[in-house]
Design an enzyme around this catalytic site. Structure first.
Site, PDB file in Angstrom:
ATOM      1  N   SER A  63       0.585  -1.127  -0.055  1.00 18.91           N
ATOM      2  CA  SER A  63      -0.037  -0.128   0.146  1.00 18.91           C
ATOM      3  C   SER A  63       0.973   1.341   0.045  1.00 18.91           C
ATOM      4  CB  SER A  63      -1.045   0.051   1.145  1.00 18.91           C
ATOM      5  OG  SER A  63      -2.026  -0.739   0.916  1.00 18.91           O
ATOM      6  N   LYS A  66       0.355   3.463  -3.175  1.00 17.68           N
ATOM      7  CA  LYS A  66      -0.971   4.163  -3.242  1.00 17.68           C
ATOM      8  C   LYS A  66      -0.554   5.678  -3.266  1.00 17.68           C
ATOM      9  CE  LYS A  66      -3.919   0.723  -0.870  1.00 17.68           C
ATOM     10  NZ  LYS A  66      -4.726   0.554   0.148  1.00 17.68           N
ATOM     11  N   TYR A 188      -3.780  -2.571 -10.383  1.00 18.40           N
ATOM     12  CA  TYR A 188      -3.689  -2.378  -8.738  1.00 18.40           C
ATOM     13  C   TYR A 188      -2.841  -3.251  -8.186  1.00 18.40           C
ATOM     14  CZ  TYR A 188      -5.142  -2.221  -4.010  1.00 18.40           C
ATOM     15  OH  TYR A 188      -5.366  -2.007  -2.722  1.00 18.40           O
ATOM     16  N   TYR A 239      -4.403   3.869   8.150  1.00 18.65           N
ATOM     17  CA  TYR A 239      -6.031   3.338   8.169  1.00 18.65           C
ATOM     18  C   TYR A 239      -6.344   4.042   9.507  1.00 18.65           C
ATOM     19  CZ  TYR A 239      -3.707   0.962   4.308  1.00 18.65           C
ATOM     20  OH  TYR A 239      -2.940   0.731   3.245  1.00 18.65           O
ATOM     21  N   VAL A 257       1.384  -3.516   3.851  1.00 16.45           N
ATOM     22  CA  VAL A 257       1.440  -4.917   4.670  1.00 16.45           C
ATOM     23  C   VAL A 257       2.532  -5.655   4.222  1.00 16.45           C
ATOM     24  CG1 VAL A 257      -1.209  -4.917   5.015  1.00 16.45           C
ATOM     25  CG2 VAL A 257      -0.109  -5.886   3.011  1.00 16.45           C
TER      26      VAL A 257
END
Length: 303
Positions: A63, A66, A188, A239, A257
């Site tokens: 992530s 992103k 993605y 998050y 992760v």
């Protein structure tokens, strides 16, 4: 300041702690990584470099990518991007679906999975060869042509990405996806499978310490865009643990992760940690501790 000594002190304090977190099992390729890995790397604004431990071993950035896809998408859409993705903290796990339905297909921010999938859709609409062009963008940011995708990780994610498929189909049902669901998800998964070292990540993220310019001085973002992405990293980069990271560490940052964390102090430094064991919120357990120790020892947080 004796940065090298500080990094080594932190590494020595953490490398033998009994609780290193849990390596994620829901992406089978990531489960193969030893929880004993620990790397720390610091790139200062004036381009001094310090590293210790496993800082030069590639890992799946997940992530963390992103942030980079968001930066690239802003090159194409500018502020119009915020019509399709909001900038509010979610307060929920990265793959939470209920908010997406309640908020009629507008993801809460670009760093939850649904938001990043919308960003992937934007890139798919603008890049001639999305996988190749995005990889070249990353290589140019880092000035490093050896950076590549991990094909095994991409396949592993695709085989187990049922919640991502659900999010993508929800987005499509609300009219917030222009391309085919399978095509967007394929891109993605590749984006998340980028394989980089702590050192490479620090060079890639240097532009966020430097008002949108990479280490060679080439402009990739406007100062305003860099400022806004840093703000979203501070409020949404972890998050439902973003508040805790801001409280304990005091820096904009982004986790993945795969166990990596990037943290930014504008006009001061970029620091990257890698430790594959995660806490219950899905962030690197030792990485967060290392960054808290670093800002405590140096006094160099944004607060």
């Amino acid at each position: 300041m004796e940065y090298q000594n500080i990094l080594e002190e932190i590494h020595d304090a953490l490398k033998n702690v009994p609780d290193k977190g849990t390596v994620p099992s829901y992406i089978p390729e990531l489960e193969k990584i030893s929880p004993d890995r620990l790397g720390l790397y610091l790139l200062t604004w004036n381009k001094e470099e310090y590293g210790t431990g496993d800082f030069d071993i590639p890992f799946s950035i997940q992530s963390i990518s992103k942030v980079l896809s968001l930066a690239k998408a802003l090159n194409f859409t500018g502020a119009d991007l915020w019509k399709r993705v909001d900038v509010e903290p979610s307060g929920n796990p990265f793959n939470f679906l209920s908010l997406l339905e309640l908020e009629k297909g507008i993801p809460r921010n670009p760093f939850i999975n649904a938001g990043a999938i919308v960003v992937s859709d934007i890139l798919l609409s603008h890049l001639e060869d999305p996988k190749r062009d995005f990889l070249n963008y990353i290589r140019e940011l880092a000035e490093d042509d050896s950076i590549t995708y991990n094909e095994s990780v991409a396949r592993s994610e695709k085989a187990t990405g049922f919640r991502n498929a659900a999010a993508a189909n929800l987005l499509k049902s609300f009219g917030n996806m222009n391309n085919k669901v399978d095509d967007v998800l394929d891109f993605y998964y590749y984006q998340c499978s980028l394989s980089m070292t702590c050192k490479q990540l620090a060079h890639t993220f240097y532009m966020f310490t430097n008002s949108g310019k990479n280490a060679t001085g080439k402009t990739f973002l406007t100062p305003s865009q860099a400022k806004r992405i840093n703000a979203i990293m501070l409020t949404c980069g972890f998050y439902d643990e973003a508040g805790e990271f801001a409280f304990e560490v005091g820096l904009p940052g982004k986790s993945g992760v795969g166990g990596g964390i990037v943290a930014i102090h504008p006009e001061k430094y970029c620091m990257v940690t890698w430790s594959p064991g995660l806490n219950e919120k899905g962030n690197s357990l030792l990485g967060m501790k290392a960054l808290e120790m670093f800002t405590t020892k140096t006094g160099l947080s944004i607060f």
